[in-house]
Write a protein that holds these residues in place. Sequence first.
Motif, PDB file in Angstrom:
ATOM      1  N   LYS A 600      41.027   8.846  64.787  1.00 39.40           N
ATOM      2  CA  LYS A 600      42.016   8.798  63.694  1.00 39.40           C
ATOM      3  C   LYS A 600      41.399   8.187  62.443  1.00 39.40           C
ATOM      4  CE  LYS A 600      46.108   7.721  64.944  1.00 39.40           C
ATOM      5  NZ  LYS A 600      47.269   6.910  65.372  1.00 39.40           N
ATOM      6  N   ILE A 601      40.635   7.104  62.663  1.00 42.67           N
ATOM      7  CA  ILE A 601      39.989   6.438  61.518  1.00 42.67           C
ATOM      8  C   ILE A 601      39.002   7.398  60.849  1.00 42.67           C
ATOM      9  CG2 ILE A 601      38.377   4.601  60.907  1.00 42.67           C
ATOM     10  CD1 ILE A 601      39.709   2.912  63.112  1.00 42.67           C
ATOM     11  N   LEU A 602      38.227   8.076  61.674  1.00 38.88           N
ATOM     12  CA  LEU A 602      37.234   9.002  61.140  1.00 38.88           C
ATOM     13  C   LEU A 602      37.901  10.130  60.362  1.00 38.88           C
ATOM     14  CD1 LEU A 602      34.225   9.633  61.037  1.00 38.88           C
ATOM     15  CD2 LEU A 602      34.513  11.025  63.102  1.00 38.88           C
ATOM     16  N   ALA A 603      39.031  10.543  60.813  1.00 42.53           N
ATOM     17  CA  ALA A 603      39.739  11.627  60.138  1.00 42.53           C
ATOM     18  C   ALA A 603      40.298  11.181  58.788  1.00 42.53           C
ATOM     19  CB  ALA A 603      40.853  12.154  61.033  1.00 42.53           C
ATOM     20  N   ASN A 604      40.644   9.874  58.639  1.00 40.01           N
ATOM     21  CA  ASN A 604      41.268   9.374  57.417  1.00 40.01           C
ATOM     22  C   ASN A 604      40.245   8.917  56.370  1.00 40.01           C
ATOM     23  OD1 ASN A 604      43.824   9.898  58.413  1.00 40.01           O
ATOM     24  ND2 ASN A 604      44.003   7.841  59.334  1.00 40.01           N
TER      25      ASN A 604
END
Length: 612
Positions: A600-604
Amino acid sequence: MSSTIKLWDFSGGIHPAENKERSTSRPIQPAGIPGQLVLPLQQHIGAPAKPTVAIGDAVLKGQKIADVSHGMGVPVHAPTSGVIESIGDYPVPHPSGMADRCVVLKPDGKDEWCERYPISDYRSLERDEALAIIHSAGVSGMGGAGFPTDIKLRPPRDRKVDTLILNGAECEPYITADDMTMRERANDVVAGLKVMAWILRPERCVIGIEDNKPEAAAALRQATQGTQIELAVIPTKYPSGGEKQLIQILTGMEVPSGGIPADIGVMCQNVGTAVAVAKAIFEGSPLISRVVTVTGEAVRNPGNFEVLLGTPLNYLLDQAGLQQDRVSRLILGGPMMGYTLTTTAVPVIKTTNCIIAAVAAELPAPPPEQACIRCGQCAEVCPMELLPQQLFWHAKATEFEKAEHLNLFDCIECGACSYVCPSSIPLVQYYRYAKGEIRVQRAEQLKADRARERFEARQQRLEREQQEKELRRKERAKAAAEAQANKKAEAERAAANGEAVDERAAKSALVEQALARKKAKTEASDSKAAAPSEPAREKPDIEALEKQFAQAQSKLETMQAMLEDAKAQQADNVDKLERAVTKNHDRVKRAEEALADARKILANQPESQSTE
């Protein structure tokens, strides 16, 4: 010869009117061939024969039409040539009026014999061969219950027959079939006796005959000249023709209660049986006819007839000139031990010896039964020295155990007690009823005993299987405990050496290290995200987290497999492994959440940062 033979007496007995002269005034007459012969498959004690013919088959005189494959029984033969008309249930001579399996033969009038194999010198045979011929000829006792003769001639090896008795007493009133047989066929009687003596090899052979048959005694005396056979003329008294009574008269010995004559080394055979044995050996002829007395005031031509087995009684009565308007009672057998016929459609069988067609005054119906007056006459005349009065009370009260204790089964049902009873109590009928009920109870008890034995055997089998199963479980538990102890010892040794316990322990350590690194990274990421001065977050290590998640899942699967094995073996460490599985579930869940958060962090993250 008879004057030198010592005779004894038996207790009790009676002297009823004989009424024998009516049927001895003319020779034995052939009864002829009726239009139909009904042949019961069971004409004797033992197993019934099974048909060996089918409906529509043509048979010859003397041909075997039913046979026995095993058990106690003898075959049945065609009394004349003809065609098998039917096989089914027909009325048979029995006090119950019951029907039984019969073969119906329609004679063709040719009276054509099948091939026979006479034996001129029976001494050239083996004894078993002679017995096989007697069996194959269908010979059974013709004076009592019809015991198969070949079986009777095979006493147990531990019961040597010392005395062979030929019973020519014929003590019951009216019956003269044996009397006329001895008069006219004395040579056949003696010939059959010789064959049976050759088979048994007794020390003594004796013919017992009552002194009211002088013509028969004279014929036998002449036929036995030059032989070792003894002729004993005994006083006339009923029931001297009873097997046990005749043995006591001629030997002075008593057959023990519940025993048989062979127990004291004695055997009795009937006159008619001896003739049948002689015909089987010397003529090769099976038992297909017998002499029957037809008498009573309601027949015009009383006498004795040579009758084909299976002949309907109504046909035989017609040959004797039955006067239907005069007959009051028809009795099959003698007046003492016979029974009233309800139909004349029943056939003559191997044990049929007499039919009495009586007028009302000759054999009147018995008066009504009255209360016992305890006169004791029944006990005085009982030839078996029983207590008829007490037996009657117990039978009437259905106290069968008490009746049996008083030797009920020693009663020969001669009817002497009923004959003298002033109260007209049909004592013998009560005894027969009690015997029948006891036999039924014994059969039911035997059935219950067998059911109980089967149940107990099943319970024992189930208990044995349960014990074996428990033993196997304990052995598995012991083996698992020993394996666990060995593993624990190895772990302790490895711990002492500073080494990992096993591969699973090493994997567990790696998972814990990975989780620790993930936790540290997560905390660092959270702190960076919370700080407003930081322009960007550290890029998460997706590859490391995926590896941690995979290792955690592998550890969980391993622990679950160990738990299933422990449960199957009922091991002692099941609880411990269940806790370990729960703990690893939590680890997998945390690793999965960490991996999801990182993705999720990588996507944001901004594209520029994510591509750095």
